[in-house]
Design an enzyme around this catalytic site. Structure first.
Site, mmCIF file in Angstrom:
data_model
loop_
_atom_site.group_PDB
_atom_site.id
_atom_site.type_symbol
_atom_site.label_atom_id
_atom_site.label_comp_id
_atom_site.label_asym_id
_atom_site.label_seq_id
_atom_site.Cartn_x
_atom_site.Cartn_y
_atom_site.Cartn_z
ATOM 1 N N ASP A 84 0.804 -1.215 0.000
ATOM 2 C CA ASP A 84 0.000 0.000 0.000
ATOM 3 C C ASP A 84 0.840 1.268 0.000
ATOM 4 O O ASP A 84 0.375 2.322 -0.420
ATOM 5 C CB ASP A 84 -0.926 0.003 1.216
ATOM 6 C CG ASP A 84 -2.021 -1.031 1.085
ATOM 7 O OD1 ASP A 84 -1.786 -2.061 0.418
ATOM 8 O OD2 ASP A 84 -3.105 -0.844 1.652
ATOM 9 N N GLU A 87 -5.188 -3.128 -7.005
ATOM 10 C CA GLU A 87 -6.227 -3.989 -6.427
ATOM 11 C C GLU A 87 -7.532 -3.208 -6.421
ATOM 12 O O GLU A 87 -7.578 -2.053 -6.016
ATOM 13 C CB GLU A 87 -5.855 -4.462 -5.011
ATOM 14 C CG GLU A 87 -5.456 -3.376 -4.042
ATOM 15 C CD GLU A 87 -4.989 -3.926 -2.701
ATOM 16 O OE1 GLU A 87 -3.998 -4.672 -2.695
ATOM 17 O OE2 GLU A 87 -5.624 -3.609 -1.684
#
Length: 878
Positions: free
Chosen positions: A463, A533
């Site tokens: 992330d 994602e």
């Protein structure tokens, strides 16, 4: 003279192998508590998996490692487990936790305090006595382990992916030997462990234990630690490839040695002489060889997946010291940022779109190669070409299967825990001890992954990208290991410092329900750039799976009270602990459910249209002004039975999401665009398609043909998109209507595709978007589907050795959208795993279609029965 030396070398090698092979004893039955396993290698250069393991809690033992690792200690009262087994996996294997994954059993039947203390692994084996250059290799431990052999402490292994090696030769005894490993409790916020983040409820033991093979290896004075081959493919013609083999060699002696390395790649023989200092480890490069007309490895849908093999031996004098074998593929992978700053991958010189999904290992990390083969078979059947592995780096079989099936792998570390402490939600900050653990973990995994042609990148962050010092540390280890592939700082664009700089990926959601036309927008997760994602969230399994995973009370809550918390939604924490957004949209668009079966049936249609739209939008914009260069559907599968994020459920049951994705990813495909009503043809194959015909039809709900458009002589290039026509705006349509598309060549159907649409479109409220969701200010009206008359479907089935062929015919006067076919065993359960040529098919009155189901005969339990159903299809068996 050369012939005499060759014969002498061969004789000495045979004598060496014979004299250095220790006595062994066949493995005993784990069920009886016997602990002697066939673990010692039989010959020089071979390794053996340590077997005969037993586990027990340290809370039940007063003794320590010095005593437990004595051969006379015994295994009375211990649980026998498989060679790869976390603690809870071992307890499940022994029936200690029956039906752990049903309902809330994992919460209610397990006392997590049992895993707040260390646990022991223990096994015994026989050896001939002390033997030089015998090594114990442990490929990592969750979260850390202490190791003893025959009462002597060997040291520790720290970290899931941080491999350890111990020289145990001097400690071996004639006859029985005992090995004991103490594993410590795991906390993903404090340890380099495995976290399930918001994917699933965490395993009760946090996956404490040993989950990859522990091995014993015997060599001579020189050990081959690994090998790899760098391939340089001539582009664009691919007429030749330059191969350079590398061997990692270690001198185990306390004095310098001359070493002769010999290798072979097909007909090409390699030889290199080196001198290694005492204890020296060196990577040796052989002279390059040129292969003419190489057999090139391609991703699925673009070609074949041939593999080459490098065989290596190391010799000291005329004695064989060690051998190694590596398979590899000849292919070129490159990655760069395009003019828009988005990540673009090239394979063998071709720009291609990455169509992938996020991988979840089994929640208990159980190793089941047949299940892996079935799942990667699903991936290929889905038309995907890649998988992203976020911190679940799997066992060796996974990569071997991916190599053979042409599924590319985006490997990397996971977010939001010890692996990524520089995030606001991460685990504890790294200490001085943590850096070498992370560094050595990178080194170990680079050596596992580097030779697999399926592996195309490593994401050192998820992330958020690591800071500069961590990037440089990882990059140094990758370079040292001969890493041949791109390195990407993260799956998100946020905070990407040098030296790697911007990732070229976005991670802006969504993760929860959005309408199909969302993907054709121009913000957040819509089809542009490379999405690390994203998906439309929950994927409700079919009724069969819901009954297996949920209690009757949970099933009732699912359709009656969507805002209620469900234990089988992610980690059980907001915002993914309920299905409120999904279920509200389902009721608004398709009509309020009347029961569990109606809810699940409508959910399959919703999942179908949304996954298809996501992949189709990315396909249409593959060559747009800002190209859609890749996406990672979130997720491919689940770690345990779940209502969240999957294309097929934990039981390997493909539902609406699966077949929507499969349809949207056809190699040659005709599709409709939600934003501008255009009809396009997509070619994902290796060759251009010529002489195509496209027919587009619009039907009212009652089956009345309202409009027809046709185009002939359509062409589309490989890895390209062609816009064929645009449907006009039509007035007077029923509130719910159908668009039907057909692609053919010379009268032979190549692709068929049906959409159920509304004159009242979904309207995303982009300005109210959050990181996981974009609400709508207006829902589409698809409730007309629930008003369709019952459709009678005639079923004819024929089962042979290769599977079952099913012909469906609509004998009624009404359209039957999304007719599904299910194979059932004689006991009524589903035949799984299974791949269908197509499913959830739309049938017009009088129309028939033939489907093919492929499966292993052993999974059918006899001759299967075909069950047909759907939203308005009368349930039928044939």
């Amino acid at each position: 003279m050369a012939s005499f030396r060759s014969r002498l070398a061969l004789l000495l090698a045979v004598l060496c192998a014979l004299t250095l092979t220790p006595a062994t004893v066949a493995a005993g039955s784990a069920a009886t508590g016997d602990s002697e396993g066939l673990v010692m290698p039989k010959a020089m250069g071979e390794g053996s998996t340590v077997t005969g393991w037993h586990i027990r809690s340290s809370a039940e033992l007063a003794a320590g490692g010095a005593r437990i690792s004595q051969p006379d200690f015994g295994n009375s009262g211990w649980y026998p487990v498989a060679p790869r087994s976390t603690i809870v996996a071992g307890l499940v294997q022994n029936g200690h936790y029956p039906n752990l994954f049903h309902s809330t059993n994992m919460r209610d039947q397990v006392d997590r305090a049992d895993f707040a203390v260390p646990w022991w692994y223990r096994t015994e084996f026989r050896a001939a006595g002390p033997e030089r250059n015998t090594f114990l290799r442990i490929p990592g431990a969750v979260s850390r382990a202490d190791v003893w052999l025959n009462g002597t402490p060997l040291g520790g292994v720290v970290g899931t992916y941080n491999a350890g090696e111990f020289d145990i030769g001097p400690l071996l005894r004639p006859g029985r030997n005992a090995l004991a490993i103490r594993v410590h409790p795991s906390d993903p916020d404090r340890d380099f462990a495995i976290s399930w983040l918001d994917w699933a409820q965490p395993a009760p033991d946090n996956n404490m234990g040993i989950w990859r093979d522990v091995r014993l290896v015997r060599t001579g004075p020189v050990t081959l630690l690994g090998s790899y081959v760098h391939t340089d493919l001539e582009l664009p013609g691919m007429d030749s490839a330059r191969l350079v083999a590398h061997a990692e060699v270690r001198n185990n002696s306390t004095w310098a040695r001359n070493v002769v390395l010999r290798g072979r790649i097909g007909p090409h023989r390699l030889r290199k002489e080196v001198r290694l200092g005492a204890g020296e480890t060196r990577t040796v490069a052989f002279p390059g060889v040129t292969v003419r007309e190489p057999r090139v490895w391609w991703p699925a849908q673009l070609g074949e997946q041939p593999l080459y093999r490098l065989d290596l031996t190391a010799w000291t004098g005329y004695r064989l010291s060690d051998r190694d074998r590596t398979t590899f593929g000849v292919r070129e992978v490159d990655s760069r940022l395009n003019e828009s700053g988005d990540r673009q991958f090239l394979v063998n010189g071709k720009e291609l779109q990455i169509r992938s999904a996020g991988w979840a290992s089994d929640l208990l990390l159980r190793s089941r190669p047949e299940r892996l083969r079935a799942q990667l078979g699903y991936v290929r059947d889905l038309g995907l070409n890649a998988i992203r592995l976020e911190g679940k780096l799997e066992t060796p079989e996974f990569y071997e299967i991916a190599d053979r099936t042409g599924i590319m792998l985006l490997t990397g570390w996971e977010c939001c825990d010890k692996w990524e402490p520089w995030t606001s939600w991460g685990g504890e900050e790294w200490t001085a001890e943590d850096y070498p653990i992370a560094r050595d973990s990178m080194a170990a995994q680079a050596r596992v992954l580097r030779s697999h042609p399926s592996v195309i990148a490593f994401l050192i962050g998820s992330d958020i990208a690591p800071p500069e010092d961590v990037q440089r540390m990882y990059l140094a280890e990758l370079e040292e290991a001969g890493w041949p592939n791109p390195v990407i700082p993260a799956a998100a664009s946020r905070n990407a410092p040098e030296p790697l700089g911007p990732s070229g990926l976005k991670m802006e959601g969504p993760y929860d329900w959005v309408p199909p036309n969302y993907w054709y927008g121009n913000r957040f997760g819509a089809a542009f750039g490379f999405a690390g994602e994203l998906s439309a969230g929950h994927s409700v399994p079919t009724v069969d799976s819901l009954r297996r995973m949920l209690s009757p009370e949970e099933r009732e809550k699912l359709w009656r009270d969507p805002a209620a918390q469900q234990f089988h939604t992610g980690r059980g924490t907001p915002p993914f602990d309920n299905l409120e957004l999904f279920s509200t949209a389902l009721a608004q668009r398709y009509g309020a459910p009347t029961g569990l079966a109606d809810y699940a049936e409508k959910a399959q249609l919703a999942n179908y249209e949304n996954t298809r739209a996501q992949f189709e939008a990315y396909a249409r914009r593959m060559t747009a002004p800002r190209p859609a260069t890749g996406l990672v559907y979130w997720m491919l599968n689940n770690a345990w039975p779940s209502l969240n994020w999957h294309l097929y459920d934990y039981y390997l049951n493909p539902g609406g999401a699966y077949f929507g994705a499969k349809k949207g990813n056809e190699a040659l495909h005709v599709q409709y665009s939600y934003d501008d009503r255009s009809v396009v043809v997509v070619d994902r194959g290796s060759d251009p398609a010529r002489g195509l015909a496209v027919r587009a039809e619009v039907y009212d709900l009652d089956g009345t043909l309202v409009h027809r458009s046709e185009r002939h002589g359509v062409s589309v290039d490989s890895l390209d998109v062609t816009e064929v026509l645009t449907l006009p705006e039509l007035s007077g349509l029923s509130d719910t209507y159908f668009v039907r598309l057909d692609l053919s060549r010379d009268g032979r159907e190549l692709s068929r595709n049906t959409y159920w649409l509304s004159t009242r479109p979904d309207v995303p409220d982009w300005d109210e978007s959050s990181w996981y969701h974009t609400p709508v200010s207006q829902y589409a009206d698809l409730s007309g589907l629930g008003e369709l008359p019952d459709a009678a479907i005639e079923v004819r089935a024929r089962t042979g050795h290769a599977g079952t062929t099913v012909t469906l015919r609509n004998t009624s006067e009404t359209i039957a959208p999304a007719v599904r076919a299910t194979l059932r065993k004689p006991d009524g359960s589903r035949v799984l795993p299974v791949t269908w040529s197509d499913n959830y098919v739309s049938l017009w009155p009088g129309e028939s279609v033939t489907l093919r189901a492929s499966y292993q005969p052993r999974d059918a339990g006899g001759r299967p029965t075909v069950e047909v159903g759907g939203l308005n299809a009368v349930p039928t068996r044939g």
